[in-house]
Design a protein around this motif. Structure first.
Motif, mmCIF file in Angstrom:
data_model
loop_
_atom_site.group_PDB
_atom_site.id
_atom_site.type_symbol
_atom_site.label_atom_id
_atom_site.label_comp_id
_atom_site.label_asym_id
_atom_site.label_seq_id
_atom_site.Cartn_x
_atom_site.Cartn_y
_atom_site.Cartn_z
ATOM 1 N N VAL A 1 3.354 12.886 -0.325
ATOM 2 C CA VAL A 1 3.507 10.889 -0.559
ATOM 3 C C VAL A 1 3.763 11.015 0.528
ATOM 4 O O VAL A 1 3.518 9.576 0.934
ATOM 5 C CB VAL A 1 4.529 11.343 -2.022
ATOM 6 N N GLN B 1 -5.175 14.492 -3.432
ATOM 7 C CA GLN B 1 -4.323 13.268 -1.813
ATOM 8 C C GLN B 1 -5.301 13.983 -0.744
ATOM 9 O O GLN B 1 -5.859 13.318 0.460
ATOM 10 C CB GLN B 1 -3.181 13.815 -1.445
ATOM 11 N N GLU C 1 2.051 7.247 -6.530
ATOM 12 C CA GLU C 1 1.931 7.666 -7.675
ATOM 13 C C GLU C 1 2.366 9.071 -7.975
ATOM 14 O O GLU C 1 2.312 9.312 -9.282
ATOM 15 C CB GLU C 1 0.414 7.171 -7.957
ATOM 16 N N VAL D 1 0.864 10.658 2.458
ATOM 17 C CA VAL D 1 -0.111 9.234 2.459
ATOM 18 C C VAL D 1 0.159 8.055 3.021
ATOM 19 O O VAL D 1 -0.317 6.873 2.891
ATOM 20 C CB VAL D 1 -0.245 9.111 0.982
ATOM 21 N N MET D 2 1.910 8.330 2.647
ATOM 22 C CA MET D 2 2.560 6.546 2.974
ATOM 23 C C MET D 2 2.625 6.289 4.874
ATOM 24 O O MET D 2 2.535 5.556 4.942
ATOM 25 C CB MET D 2 3.945 6.738 2.857
ATOM 26 N N SER E 1 -1.386 5.012 5.298
ATOM 27 C CA SER E 1 -0.963 3.392 4.440
ATOM 28 C C SER E 1 -0.720 2.751 5.375
ATOM 29 O O SER E 1 -0.712 1.483 5.543
ATOM 30 C CB SER E 1 -0.250 3.577 2.941
ATOM 31 N N SER F 1 2.507 1.975 -3.051
ATOM 32 C CA SER F 1 1.864 2.456 -4.424
ATOM 33 C C SER F 1 1.176 3.799 -4.604
ATOM 34 O O SER F 1 0.805 4.576 -5.067
ATOM 35 C CB SER F 1 0.079 1.519 -4.609
ATOM 36 N N LYS F 2 1.553 4.361 -3.344
ATOM 37 C CA LYS F 2 1.167 5.746 -2.969
ATOM 38 C C LYS F 2 2.137 6.604 -3.390
ATOM 39 O O LYS F 2 2.657 7.911 -3.440
ATOM 40 C CB LYS F 2 1.186 5.811 -1.796
ATOM 41 N N GLY G 1 1.165 2.009 -8.620
ATOM 42 C CA GLY G 1 1.799 3.085 -9.101
ATOM 43 C C GLY G 1 1.975 3.651 -9.950
ATOM 44 O O GLY G 1 1.801 5.158 -10.787
ATOM 45 N N VAL H 1 -7.446 11.552 1.428
ATOM 46 C CA VAL H 1 -7.643 10.536 2.348
ATOM 47 C C VAL H 1 -8.057 10.958 3.722
ATOM 48 O O VAL H 1 -8.446 10.491 4.593
ATOM 49 C CB VAL H 1 -5.836 9.847 2.216
ATOM 50 N N THR I 1 0.846 -1.327 0.327
ATOM 51 C CA THR I 1 0.341 -0.414 -0.338
ATOM 52 C C THR I 1 0.848 1.670 0.334
ATOM 53 O O THR I 1 0.162 2.296 -0.363
ATOM 54 C CB THR I 1 -0.989 0.178 1.169
#
Length: 305
Positions: free
Chosen positions: A136, A264, A108, A139-140, A143, A105-106, A170, A267, A102
């Motif tokens: 990023v 983003q 991206e 978000v990581m 995740s 994939s962030k 991603g 989220v 997960t």
């Protein structure tokens, strides 16, 4: 300075996507991975076509725009890439380390930025790059689901298959946004909303044919289930198409990396839904991740101006 169209479109897209994800959890419990994916396109296609016709004939009547020779290939590429990216993400989830897959994939947004520079010639300011980095990272962190992972652990995790699937997901998601932006540039109109709706309608119809054809070929028993779930599936299709219309409008009117980093905020909407509607507790690490995302969005907006 006029208010940029892409900003409210992107914020609305993030909110709708978070809502759609929550609803889609219900159908995913009774359908296979490919059938659950088809639901978005099959039930979303009539909505997408209706939005395009309503805008073309009623909201902003105008001559039908000419389409460039690369329009259909870009729509097909974008639609196929989204299907493949979703499957890669699910493959990452299926590996032993769900968190690592997960998290990677962030990436991206970073990959979208690099691809947009190489393939589309976009240029991003330093604050925007900093915003991408903060976003990023945030978000990581989110995740990770409360599990603490140091930078060294993330680097070591590159050797895991989950990380590779995540990075590949991603990358293909980033390729999706590039193809969609390129498709909108093949629509001969200065109206970004019109271009976005034309691309959306064609792309979703192509995705329905592609994933629907696969389902008939390999998972025929799932076809009846897709239609049996029409009540919830219809909601998923509606929100998917409206959210995609907003995303595509953003891609048509701003650099894809900028749209993705601001997008983003999805989220934050997802966390809010989980906290206030589902009653889930918010961990300290999640608050930190949301703060990083917020800083990233602010920096990206500063860079845009």
């Amino acid at each position: 300075m006029t208010f940029p169209l892409w900003l409210p479109a992107t914020l609305l897209a993030g909110a709708l996507q978070a809502w759609r994800t929550a609803v889609q959890r219900r159908v995913s419990k009774t359908l296979s991975v490919n059938a659950a994916g088809l639901v978005r396109y099959l039930y979303g296609a009539p909505v997408a076509v209706a939005m395009m016709l309503a805008y073309q004939l009623l909201i902003a009547p105008a001559a039908v725009p000419a389409l460039g020779r690369w329009f259909l290939p870009f729509c097909a590429l974008g639609g196929l890439a989204q299907i493949v990216a979703t499957n890669l993400l699910l493959m990452a989830f299926g590996e032993r380390n769900f968190v690592v897959g997960t998290a990677y994939s962030k990436t991206e947004a970073v990959q979208s930025a690099v691809l947009s520079i190489v393939l589309l010639g976009d240029r991003l300011s330093l604050p925007t790059w900093l915003g991408i980095g903060f976003g990023v990272t945030g978000v990581m962190v989110l995740s990770a689901g409360g599990k603490r992972m140091t930078p060294a652990e993330l680097v070591r995790a590159l050797g895991q298959l989950a990380a590779r699937y995540g990075i590949a997901s991603g990358f293909v998601f980033a390729l999706t946004t590039i193809a969609i932006r390129a498709a909108t540039q093949e629509v001969a109109t200065p109206d970004h909303v019109r271009a976005a709706l034309v691309v959306l309608a064609v792309t979703v119809v192509l995705q329905t044919l592609m994933q629907g054809g696969y389902l008939v070929w390999r998972e025929r028993d799932q076809v009846a289930k897709v239609f049996a779930e029409w009540r919830v599936a219809g909601q998923v299709g509606l929100m998917s198409s409206v959210a995609s219309a907003c995303w595509f409008t953003g891609f048509a009117s701003a650099p894809v990396a900028l749209v993705r980093i601001v997008g983003q905020v999805e989220v934050a909407f997802t966390m809010g839904f989980a906290h206030f509607y589902l009653g889930e507790r918010t961990a300290k690490s999640e608050v930190a991740g949301l703060l990083l995302v917020a800083i990233g969005v602010v920096l990206a907006l500063v860079g845009a101006w």
